[in-house]
Enzyme design. Structure first.
Site, PDB file in Angstrom:
ATOM      1  N   TRP A  20      -0.903  32.446  26.845  1.00 18.62           N
ATOM      2  CA  TRP A  20       0.473  32.941  26.772  1.00 18.62           C
ATOM      3  C   TRP A  20       0.499  34.466  26.646  1.00 18.62           C
ATOM      4  O   TRP A  20      -0.265  35.055  25.887  1.00 18.62           O
ATOM      5  CB  TRP A  20       1.165  32.307  25.564  1.00 18.62           C
ATOM      6  CG  TRP A  20       2.587  32.728  25.373  1.00 18.62           C
ATOM      7  CD1 TRP A  20       3.681  32.282  26.038  1.00 18.62           C
ATOM      8  CD2 TRP A  20       3.073  33.683  24.419  1.00 18.62           C
ATOM      9  NE1 TRP A  20       4.815  32.887  25.573  1.00 18.62           N
ATOM     10  CE2 TRP A  20       4.473  33.762  24.573  1.00 18.62           C
ATOM     11  CE3 TRP A  20       2.457  34.486  23.438  1.00 18.62           C
ATOM     12  CZ2 TRP A  20       5.268  34.593  23.801  1.00 18.62           C
ATOM     13  CZ3 TRP A  20       3.238  35.325  22.675  1.00 18.62           C
ATOM     14  CH2 TRP A  20       4.632  35.368  22.851  1.00 18.62           C
ATOM     15  N   SER A  80      -6.203  28.364  25.863  1.00 13.36           N
ATOM     16  CA  SER A  80      -4.964  28.270  25.102  1.00 13.36           C
ATOM     17  C   SER A  80      -3.866  27.621  25.970  1.00 13.36           C
ATOM     18  O   SER A  80      -4.027  26.502  26.423  1.00 13.36           O
ATOM     19  CB  SER A  80      -4.564  29.652  24.580  1.00 13.36           C
ATOM     20  OG  SER A  80      -3.627  29.556  23.538  1.00 13.36           O
ATOM     21  N   LEU A  81      -2.753  28.309  26.239  1.00 11.79           N
ATOM     22  CA  LEU A  81      -1.726  27.748  27.111  1.00 11.79           C
ATOM     23  C   LEU A  81      -2.307  27.377  28.472  1.00 11.79           C
ATOM     24  O   LEU A  81      -1.950  26.354  29.064  1.00 11.79           O
ATOM     25  CB  LEU A  81      -0.581  28.745  27.285  1.00 11.79           C
ATOM     26  CG  LEU A  81       0.500  28.368  28.304  1.00 11.79           C
ATOM     27  CD1 LEU A  81       1.209  27.075  27.913  1.00 11.79           C
ATOM     28  CD2 LEU A  81       1.507  29.509  28.478  1.00 11.79           C
ATOM     29  N   PHE A 142       1.293  38.429  17.742  1.00 10.27           N
ATOM     30  CA  PHE A 142       0.707  37.173  18.190  1.00 10.27           C
ATOM     31  C   PHE A 142      -0.742  37.398  18.612  1.00 10.27           C
ATOM     32  O   PHE A 142      -1.626  36.575  18.308  1.00 10.27           O
ATOM     33  CB  PHE A 142       1.515  36.601  19.356  1.00 10.27           C
ATOM     34  CG  PHE A 142       1.142  35.185  19.712  1.00 10.27           C
ATOM     35  CD1 PHE A 142       1.721  34.116  19.058  1.00 10.27           C
ATOM     36  CD2 PHE A 142       0.212  34.927  20.715  1.00 10.27           C
ATOM     37  CE1 PHE A 142       1.382  32.806  19.380  1.00 10.27           C
ATOM     38  CE2 PHE A 142      -0.139  33.622  21.046  1.00 10.27           C
ATOM     39  CZ  PHE A 142       0.450  32.562  20.371  1.00 10.27           C
ATOM     40  N   ALA A 144      -2.714  39.693  17.473  1.00  6.21           N
ATOM     41  CA  ALA A 144      -3.509  39.931  16.265  1.00  6.21           C
ATOM     42  C   ALA A 144      -3.961  38.621  15.638  1.00  6.21           C
ATOM     43  O   ALA A 144      -5.077  38.515  15.112  1.00  6.21           O
ATOM     44  CB  ALA A 144      -2.698  40.750  15.264  1.00  6.21           C
ATOM     45  N   LEU A 145      -3.129  37.593  15.695  1.00  2.00           N
ATOM     46  CA  LEU A 145      -3.511  36.285  15.159  1.00  2.00           C
ATOM     47  C   LEU A 145      -4.687  35.687  15.921  1.00  2.00           C
ATOM     48  O   LEU A 145      -5.485  34.928  15.367  1.00  2.00           O
ATOM     49  CB  LEU A 145      -2.320  35.321  15.217  1.00  2.00           C
ATOM     50  CG  LEU A 145      -1.168  35.557  14.244  1.00  2.00           C
ATOM     51  CD1 LEU A 145      -0.055  34.546  14.493  1.00  2.00           C
ATOM     52  CD2 LEU A 145      -1.656  35.455  12.799  1.00  2.00           C
ATOM     53  N   GLN A 146      -4.799  36.018  17.186  1.00  2.22           N
ATOM     54  CA  GLN A 146      -5.881  35.466  17.995  1.00  2.22           C
ATOM     55  C   GLN A 146      -7.236  36.019  17.584  1.00  2.22           C
ATOM     56  O   GLN A 146      -8.261  35.345  17.768  1.00  2.22           O
ATOM     57  CB  GLN A 146      -5.617  35.754  19.475  1.00  2.22           C
ATOM     58  CG  GLN A 146      -4.333  35.132  19.984  1.00  2.22           C
ATOM     59  CD  GLN A 146      -4.091  35.416  21.453  1.00  2.22           C
ATOM     60  OE1 GLN A 146      -5.024  35.596  22.221  1.00  2.22           O
ATOM     61  NE2 GLN A 146      -2.834  35.453  21.844  1.00  2.22           N
ATOM     62  N   ASP A 206     -10.849  29.719  14.275  1.00  4.14           N
ATOM     63  CA  ASP A 206      -9.604  29.832  15.032  1.00  4.14           C
ATOM     64  C   ASP A 206      -8.426  29.335  14.186  1.00  4.14           C
ATOM     65  O   ASP A 206      -8.404  28.185  13.758  1.00  4.14           O
ATOM     66  CB  ASP A 206      -9.710  29.010  16.311  1.00  4.14           C
ATOM     67  CG  ASP A 206      -8.580  29.265  17.302  1.00  4.14           C
ATOM     68  OD1 ASP A 206      -7.546  29.819  16.888  1.00  4.14           O
ATOM     69  OD2 ASP A 206      -8.740  28.905  18.478  1.00  4.14           O
ATOM     70  N   HIS A 234      -9.969  32.797  18.183  1.00  2.30           N
ATOM     71  CA  HIS A 234      -9.237  32.207  19.303  1.00  2.30           C
ATOM     72  C   HIS A 234      -9.663  32.723  20.673  1.00  2.30           C
ATOM     73  O   HIS A 234      -9.198  32.222  21.690  1.00  2.30           O
ATOM     74  CB  HIS A 234      -7.740  32.474  19.111  1.00  2.30           C
ATOM     75  CG  HIS A 234      -6.851  31.657  19.996  1.00  2.30           C
ATOM     76  ND1 HIS A 234      -6.805  30.283  19.956  1.00  2.30           N
ATOM     77  CD2 HIS A 234      -5.965  32.029  20.963  1.00  2.30           C
ATOM     78  CE1 HIS A 234      -5.935  29.832  20.836  1.00  2.30           C
ATOM     79  NE2 HIS A 234      -5.423  30.869  21.472  1.00  2.30           N
TER      80      HIS A 234
END
Length: 253
Positions: A20, A80-81, A142, A144-146, A206, A234
């Site tokens: 994404w 991912s997506l 978003f 950064a979360l990965q 992850d 991730h």
């Protein structure tokens, strides 16, 4: 209009699908090495990068649009997506996908009563709301979360940020619709019908598609191998590129 697809190398066809808000350029760190063994096709998913969106913007429509670009059987790798798109493609057109590689992906990204190992609906909803108020900042958070929690997280974050707007700013409407897909998709009931041999590459650290998802898939899919990278989050193809390429080549050859 055709999708934007960058092709390099020679050999068996390998289609690579990004996550994404990203685009096919995110694979450049590993694509050159893979192109020594395969004809690699780096796809900008509909509504991402330089590819036009589809209407309606749904997982089925995205998968059909991508599948239409590759009439002959191919190997498919999705992150991912992009992994959900790859799954939908393989389930809808089993004879079109020779082998499947799922990278930090999930058949169901959001929590359900019987599926606690996933993102909370509230988290995805918050990102959708924040897109309207702070589009660029929300995408960066978003990303950064990965990278969070994995080995070399600073380097991974830097690589993701460098690619984010490399092919322009993604359409906010498409980004919101993409989050809706992540919130609503649940392919678990169909997985018993998945035909292609599947390689699962997951990061032990992850936070978006937690490691138990990979283990669950390995126990449920009829023909699956699991590669669990203990120090990865991730984006294992960025944090562990050599092992990523090695494992993909071992599986696809």
């Amino acid at each position: 209009m055709s999708l934007h697809i960058e092709t390099l190398g020679r050999g068996p066809n390998l289609v690579m699908l990004h996550g994404w808000a990203m685009h096919g350029g995110i694979w450049h760190g590993v694509a050159e090495a893979l192109a020594e063994h395969f004809c690699v096709h780096l796809v900008d998913l509909p509504g991402h990068g330089l590819s036009p969106a589809v209407e309606p913007y749904s997982l089925d429509a995205i998968a059909e649009r991508v599948a239409g670009e590759f009439p002959l059987p191919v190997h498919v790798l999705g992150w991912s997506l992009g992994g959900a798109v790859a799954l939908r493609w393989a389930l809808s057109h089993p004879s079109a996908v020779d082998k499947l590689v799922l990278v930090a992906s999930s058949p169901c990204f959001a929590q359900r009563e019987d599926w606690p190992t996933a993102m909370q609906h509230e988290v995805l909803g918050r990102f959708a709301q924040e897109l309207q108020a702070d589009y660029e900042g929300t995408l960066k958070r978003f990303i950064a979360l990965q990278a969070l929690g994995g080995q070399a997280s600073r380097e991974v974050l830097k690589a993701l940020q460098a690619r984010l707007f490399e092919r322009g700013r993604p359409d906010p409407v498409v980004m919101r619709q993409g989050l809706d897909i992540l919130r609503d998709v649940d392919l678990r009931p169909e997985l018993q019908h998945l035909d292609p041999p599947t390689l699962l590459i997951y990061g032990e650290r992850d936070g978006l598609t937690p490691a138990p998802v990979g283990r669950w898939l390995a126990s449920r899919l009829p023909d699956a191998e699991l590669e669990m990278l203990k120090d990865s989050a991730h984006a294992p193809f960025i944090s562990h590129p050599e092992r990523f390429v090695e494992r993909v080549c071992q599986f696809l050859k």
